[in-house]
Enzyme design. Structure first.
Site, PDB file in Angstrom:
ATOM      1  N   ASN A 174      -5.254   5.749   1.078  1.00  7.53           N
ATOM      2  CA  ASN A 174      -4.405   4.579   0.951  1.00  7.53           C
ATOM      3  C   ASN A 174      -5.281   3.443   0.449  1.00  7.53           C
ATOM      4  O   ASN A 174      -6.162   2.990   1.151  1.00  7.53           O
ATOM      5  CB  ASN A 174      -3.818   4.248   2.327  1.00  7.53           C
ATOM      6  CG  ASN A 174      -2.644   3.325   2.231  1.00  7.53           C
ATOM      7  OD1 ASN A 174      -2.310   2.848   1.166  1.00  7.53           O
ATOM      8  ND2 ASN A 174      -2.019   3.073   3.352  1.00  7.53           N
ATOM      9  N   ILE A 231       3.431   8.896  -0.624  1.00  2.28           N
ATOM     10  CA  ILE A 231       4.321   8.234  -1.573  1.00  2.28           C
ATOM     11  C   ILE A 231       3.573   7.017  -2.106  1.00  2.28           C
ATOM     12  O   ILE A 231       2.961   6.272  -1.358  1.00  2.28           O
ATOM     13  CB  ILE A 231       5.697   7.853  -0.978  1.00  2.28           C
ATOM     14  CG1 ILE A 231       5.579   7.084   0.328  1.00  2.28           C
ATOM     15  CG2 ILE A 231       6.559   9.096  -0.807  1.00  2.28           C
ATOM     16  CD1 ILE A 231       6.905   6.617   0.900  1.00  2.28           C
ATOM     17  N   MET A 275       0.843  -1.189   0.000  1.00  2.00           N
ATOM     18  CA  MET A 275       0.000   0.000   0.000  1.00  2.00           C
ATOM     19  C   MET A 275       0.877   1.237   0.000  1.00  2.00           C
ATOM     20  O   MET A 275       2.038   1.208   0.396  1.00  2.00           O
ATOM     21  CB  MET A 275      -0.904   0.011   1.231  1.00  2.00           C
ATOM     22  CG  MET A 275      -1.935  -1.105   1.230  1.00  2.00           C
ATOM     23  SD  MET A 275      -3.041  -1.010   2.622  1.00  2.00           S
ATOM     24  CE  MET A 275      -4.264   0.089   1.956  1.00  2.00           C
ATOM     25  N   CYS A 276       0.292   2.332  -0.428  1.00  2.00           N
ATOM     26  CA  CYS A 276       0.970   3.621  -0.379  1.00  2.00           C
ATOM     27  C   CYS A 276       1.232   3.987   1.079  1.00  2.00           C
ATOM     28  O   CYS A 276       0.687   3.378   1.987  1.00  2.00           O
ATOM     29  CB  CYS A 276       0.097   4.692  -1.015  1.00  2.00           C
ATOM     30  SG  CYS A 276      -0.331   4.335  -2.727  1.00  2.00           S
ATOM     31  N   GLN A 277       2.070   4.994   1.275  1.00  2.00           N
ATOM     32  CA  GLN A 277       2.350   5.456   2.634  1.00  2.00           C
ATOM     33  C   GLN A 277       2.025   6.936   2.749  1.00  2.00           C
ATOM     34  O   GLN A 277       2.154   7.693   1.788  1.00  2.00           O
ATOM     35  CB  GLN A 277       3.802   5.186   3.002  1.00  2.00           C
ATOM     36  CG  GLN A 277       4.083   3.707   3.085  1.00  2.00           C
ATOM     37  CD  GLN A 277       5.473   3.406   3.587  1.00  2.00           C
ATOM     38  OE1 GLN A 277       6.273   4.284   3.852  1.00  2.00           O
ATOM     39  NE2 GLN A 277       5.755   2.124   3.723  1.00  2.00           N
TER      40      GLN A 277
END
Length: 147
Positions: free
Chosen positions: A135, A105, A28-30
């Protein structure tokens, strides 16, 4: 015997649950967010976060940051990994203080590596600049023509 089997099943279930959670988190994105009582320089926190965008972690599919200045909103977005982005370098070195900021990110699991898929998003409504980052995927919102 019966309680021993239940205990083993419970432990196995818990082990599988942890593996699934770890896989979801790793893919997953952060996000990084700050909400402060006094205007605060976020460059130290952002410096470490941007390294996770391709240098110390695999989140290399773009990045973005939203920084509130009063009722105004500065937005910086890039499709390059944050760790090598000249725009991220500018943000890290430029002295900005804020009460609220959010950064993202991207680890692309859906959609192309493109500016339209980099967060945060910004919209003005009722005279207020709103920004949003999330996210995960938004699967029910795929047909933009019907909006």
């Amino acid at each position: 015997q019966h309680t021993s089997q239940e205990g083993n099943a419970s432990r196995e279930f818990e082990r599988e649950r942890r593996c699934i959670e770890r896989e979801i988190v790793e893919n997953m994105c952060q996000l990084l967010g700050m909400n402060c009582a006094d205007p605060t320089d976020f460059s130290f926190s952002f410096r470490g976060f941007k390294r996770r965008g391709g240098e110390t972690d695999k989140h290399e599919h773009g990045w973005g940051i939203a920084i509130y200045e009063g009722r105004g909103l500065r937005m910086f977005l890039d499709t390059l990994p944050a760790s090598i982005s000249p725009v991220a370098e500018l943000v890290e070195r430029y002295p900005m203080k804020t009460l609220n900021m959010m950064a993202h990110i991207r680890y692309a699991t859906q959609g192309a590596v493109s500016l339209e898929n980099v967060h945060p998003y910004q919209r003005e409504m009722w005279g207020i600049n709103w920004c949003f980052t999330h996210n995960g995927d938004v699967p029910k919102f795929s047909n933009f023509d019907s909006c």
